[in-house]
Design a protein around this motif. Sequence first.
Motif, PDB file in Angstrom:
ATOM      1  N   ASP A  43       0.818  -1.217   0.000  1.00 56.39           N
ATOM      2  CA  ASP A  43       0.000   0.000   0.000  1.00 56.39           C
ATOM      3  C   ASP A  43       0.853   1.268   0.000  1.00 56.39           C
ATOM      4  O   ASP A  43       0.330   2.359  -0.206  1.00 56.39           O
ATOM      5  CB  ASP A  43      -0.952   0.000   1.197  1.00 56.39           C
ATOM      6  CG  ASP A  43      -0.225  -0.020   2.530  1.00 56.39           C
ATOM      7  OD1 ASP A  43       0.872  -0.613   2.625  1.00 56.39           O
ATOM      8  OD2 ASP A  43      -0.773   0.545   3.510  1.00 56.39           O
ATOM      9  N   GLN A  44       2.158   1.144   0.210  1.00 57.70           N
ATOM     10  CA  GLN A  44       3.057   2.294   0.196  1.00 57.70           C
ATOM     11  C   GLN A  44       3.785   2.456  -1.145  1.00 57.70           C
ATOM     12  O   GLN A  44       4.624   3.330  -1.293  1.00 57.70           O
ATOM     13  CB  GLN A  44       4.080   2.174   1.330  1.00 57.70           C
ATOM     14  CG  GLN A  44       3.435   2.235   2.696  1.00 57.70           C
ATOM     15  CD  GLN A  44       4.436   2.349   3.819  1.00 57.70           C
ATOM     16  OE1 GLN A  44       5.479   2.981   3.680  1.00 57.70           O
ATOM     17  NE2 GLN A  44       4.120   1.738   4.942  1.00 57.70           N
ATOM     18  N   ILE A  45       3.444   1.598  -2.117  1.00 62.24           N
ATOM     19  CA  ILE A  45       4.107   1.600  -3.422  1.00 62.24           C
ATOM     20  C   ILE A  45       3.142   2.047  -4.509  1.00 62.24           C
ATOM     21  O   ILE A  45       2.026   1.542  -4.590  1.00 62.24           O
ATOM     22  CB  ILE A  45       4.615   0.180  -3.777  1.00 62.24           C
ATOM     23  CG1 ILE A  45       5.582  -0.336  -2.721  1.00 62.24           C
ATOM     24  CG2 ILE A  45       5.259   0.165  -5.156  1.00 62.24           C
ATOM     25  CD1 ILE A  45       5.937  -1.810  -2.901  1.00 62.24           C
ATOM     26  N   ILE A  46       3.601   2.961  -5.345  1.00 65.95           N
ATOM     27  CA  ILE A  46       2.824   3.345  -6.524  1.00 65.95           C
ATOM     28  C   ILE A  46       3.169   2.411  -7.682  1.00 65.95           C
ATOM     29  O   ILE A  46       2.292   1.926  -8.383  1.00 65.95           O
ATOM     30  CB  ILE A  46       3.101   4.816  -6.916  1.00 65.95           C
ATOM     31  CG1 ILE A  46       2.587   5.743  -5.805  1.00 65.95           C
ATOM     32  CG2 ILE A  46       2.476   5.152  -8.274  1.00 65.95           C
ATOM     33  CD1 ILE A  46       2.970   7.191  -5.964  1.00 65.95           C
ATOM     34  N   ALA A  47       4.460   2.161  -7.869  1.00 64.31           N
ATOM     35  CA  ALA A  47       4.918   1.290  -8.962  1.00 64.31           C
ATOM     36  C   ALA A  47       6.317   0.796  -8.638  1.00 64.31           C
ATOM     37  O   ALA A  47       7.057   1.451  -7.889  1.00 64.31           O
ATOM     38  CB  ALA A  47       4.933   2.052 -10.278  1.00 64.31           C
ATOM     39  N   HIS A  48       6.680  -0.366  -9.195  1.00 66.72           N
ATOM     40  CA  HIS A  48       8.043  -0.855  -9.029  1.00 66.72           C
ATOM     41  C   HIS A  48       8.405  -1.814 -10.151  1.00 66.72           C
ATOM     42  O   HIS A  48       7.537  -2.421 -10.770  1.00 66.72           O
ATOM     43  CB  HIS A  48       8.245  -1.528  -7.660  1.00 66.72           C
ATOM     44  CG  HIS A  48       7.578  -2.857  -7.525  1.00 66.72           C
ATOM     45  ND1 HIS A  48       8.183  -4.041  -7.900  1.00 66.72           N
ATOM     46  CD2 HIS A  48       6.354  -3.194  -7.063  1.00 66.72           C
ATOM     47  CE1 HIS A  48       7.350  -5.043  -7.669  1.00 66.72           C
ATOM     48  NE2 HIS A  48       6.232  -4.558  -7.160  1.00 66.72           N
TER      49      HIS A  48
END
Length: 190
Positions: free
Chosen positions: A141-146
């Motif tokens: 939930d703390q990631i937009i994209a990786h």
Amino acid sequence: MRYLIYLLPLMFFITACGGGSSEQEQQAESTATEAQSSADQSSDVRTIEITGVDQMKFVVEGEAEGITIGDPVAGGMPLLETITASPGEEIRIVLTTESDLPASAMAHNFVLMTMEADVQAFVNAASKARDNEYIPSDMSDQIIAHTDLAAGGETVEVTFTAPEETGEYEFICSFPGHYAAGMKGILKVE
């Protein structure tokens, strides 16, 4: 061996008859058309090519619109400091790792964090998430994209839409020790 005498002329006959049908040709043309259509759609996406180096930094070839660079790091390539984007802009990050070290010792990824992310807590948890390419699954939930991890000579990419909310979003490499060494930057949405 005796069957080989009969098999060779049969193989010659099959190949000499054309081997391909108009249906196969139409399928090949259709595939080429789909590939071109996909390329046309992705032309609206801004692509930023980044290199991850052994000095645990994100670097770029040089100046480009929408990025801010710093001092040269590896082989004279400048440090990537900031990417500027418009709200809702589509961006493709293409990350290539340059390293002769084994993947277990040196690999890179690109992780774009939310504005509210606790980056230090994320990095601490990432160091224990080796089986998930250093992406802690309980903190998604703390990631937009990786991207996935890229070892030396490998390239990975991710396409994402910049957040609608203006502000600064940190991007990092979550491989152990890389964030602490300065492998990070800012996506500035304005």
